[in-house]
Design an enzyme around this catalytic site. Structure first.
Site, PDB file in Angstrom:
ATOM      1  N   CYS A   1       0.643  -1.146   0.092  1.00  0.00           N
ATOM      2  CA  CYS A   1       0.012  -0.005   0.022  1.00  0.00           C
ATOM      3  C   CYS A   1       0.784   1.525   0.058  1.00  0.00           C
ATOM      4  O   CYS A   1       0.321   2.655  -0.126  1.00  0.00           O
ATOM      5  CB  CYS A   1      -0.998  -0.067   0.899  1.00  0.00           C
ATOM      6  SG  CYS A   1      -2.225  -1.371   1.305  1.00  0.00           S
TER       7      CYS A   1
ATOM      8  N   HIS B   1      -2.744   7.331   2.484  1.00  0.00           N
ATOM      9  CA  HIS B   1      -3.609   5.861   2.415  1.00  0.00           C
ATOM     10  C   HIS B   1      -4.947   5.484   3.030  1.00  0.00           C
ATOM     11  O   HIS B   1      -5.178   5.788   4.220  1.00  0.00           O
ATOM     12  CB  HIS B   1      -2.464   4.773   2.647  1.00  0.00           C
ATOM     13  CG  HIS B   1      -3.195   3.490   2.347  1.00  0.00           C
ATOM     14  ND1 HIS B   1      -3.744   2.764   1.103  1.00  0.00           N
ATOM     15  CD2 HIS B   1      -3.214   2.388   3.120  1.00  0.00           C
ATOM     16  CE1 HIS B   1      -3.989   1.741   1.097  1.00  0.00           C
ATOM     17  NE2 HIS B   1      -3.795   1.176   2.491  1.00  0.00           N
TER      18      HIS B   1
ATOM     19  N   ASN C   1     -10.306  -0.118   0.183  1.00  0.00           N
ATOM     20  CA  ASN C   1      -8.951   0.063   0.337  1.00  0.00           C
ATOM     21  C   ASN C   1      -8.351  -0.459  -1.007  1.00  0.00           C
ATOM     22  O   ASN C   1      -8.436  -1.532  -1.261  1.00  0.00           O
ATOM     23  CB  ASN C   1      -8.188  -0.944   1.511  1.00  0.00           C
ATOM     24  CG  ASN C   1      -6.883  -0.841   1.702  1.00  0.00           C
ATOM     25  OD1 ASN C   1      -6.101  -0.417   0.616  1.00  0.00           O
ATOM     26  ND2 ASN C   1      -6.379  -1.154   2.888  1.00  0.00           N
TER      27      ASN C   1
END
Length: 346
Positions: A125, A267, A297
């Protein structure tokens, strides 16, 4: 402050810097609301939203790969930058089309960018931040004048669809920016980078099977080892601590304070993590861009998708000082700052 973090040098005034000059994103057309997966996971729309902030996510159709998303986002970024040529393409992804070769050369070919340098970056990520730093380094070294940086992931292809801990969290998507050589003083110029890692916690976020560690045993993988797993509680704490610490580190290097930042674009892992970072930094939550409710996500695509959403809504405006940050498997984390430029919407 993370003791293991290493700070990359801040570009000196008058030197060559990487400047954001194009932005493009793409998500698969199929939308999966919480209600569609709630019954299978023995939960509810309300529970998922309360725990994650997510209401829906975009999911690839059968046969659709990460490269397909990356090509769409890349095309839009190139159009936004009004260019059809770059010298390098950096693809941040944890879900390549194949283990070998890298996916970036195929994406470059399909974009008509034959013969440009092209390689993958896997920092999970944090991948887009690592990709930005790689692109900025190519420009600073004089290797490239323009670089296309893409973050693209199809995480729904590596999660157990019946796992309550992960199936409701992830979505698929891609986002891209074009970087060009320019001056550190102009809008869009990337400031210093803070990049760090902590490999002793590599097993907190992992796919156990498929790599040389498992394959060298010559034994079949354990059932379920091909799926992504995450130690949620430990990751939650570390994500907040590392993203907040990285933000403070990069601001100090840039000679800025928290009050100088107009928007934090970090993020989109979980709404509670976003709130936790805001609390740890002592910043109002409304300074933190969020689109997790619509996309979930999306791993390496998360930051550029959030940037695009904020631009489209008018929340992010030219001239605003922006801090970008992320945390992911590895463990890895990273941050940078820039003054947001005027971009052509695509």
């Amino acid at each position: 402050m993370p003791a293991t973090a290493r700070i990359l040098p801040f570009p000196q005034a008058g030197g060559t810097s990487a400047v954001v000059c194009g932005l493009g994103t793409w998500v698969p057309p199929r939308v999966v609301p919480n209600a569609e997966i709630a019954a299978r996971l023995d939960t509810s729309d309300e529970w998922i939203h309360a725990r994650t902030g997510i209401r829906e996510r975009h999911v690839v159709d059968p046969g659709m790969a990460t490269s397909d998303l990356a090509v769409e986002a890349g095309q839009r970024a190139l159009k936004s930058a009004d260019t059809d040529r770059v010298d390098a393409l950096v693809l941040a992804t944890t879900t390549p089309d194949r283990p070998c070769p890298a996916t970036a050369p195929d994406v470059a070919h399909r974009l008509g960018l034959d013969r440009c340098a092209a390689f993958d970056v896997n920092a999970v990520c944090t991948g887009f931040l690592y990709g930005l730093a790689s692109g900025a380094g190519l420009i600073a070294a004089g290797v490239a004048e323009q670089v296309l940086v893409i973050g693209a992931d199809t995480f729904t292809t590596i999660i157990d669809p019946d796992c309550r801990a992960t199936a409701a969290i992830f979505g698929d998507g891609a986002g891209a920016v074009v970087l060009r050589a320019g001056s550190a003083s102009e809008p869009g110029a990337l400031g210093p980078f803070d990049l760090g890692s902590d490999g002793q916690d590599a097993d907190l976020i992992t796919v156990a099977a498929g790599g040389s560690r498992q394959r060298s045993t010559r034994r079949p993988a354990e059932p379920g080892a091909e799926f992504f797993t995450m130690a949620g509680k430990a990751v939650f704490r570390k994500a907040i601590f590392q993203m907040a610490g990285s933000a403070q580190t990069v601001l100090r290097k840039a000679g800025l304070g928290l009050r100088d930042i107009d928007r934090f674009v970090i993020h989109q892992a979980n709404a509670r993590i976003l709130n936790g970072v805001a609390d740890m930094l002592g910043q109002p939550v409304d300074k933190f861009v969020r689109n997790i409710d619509q996309v979930g996500n999306t791993a390496a695509a998360s930051v550029p998708l959030a940037l695009d959403a904020a631009c489209a809504s008018g929340e992010l405006r030219p001239g605003q000082r922006v801090l970008l940050g992320a945390f992911g498997g590895g463990l890895t984390w990273g941050s940078t700052v820039l003054r947001w430029p005027e971009l052509e919407a695509v």
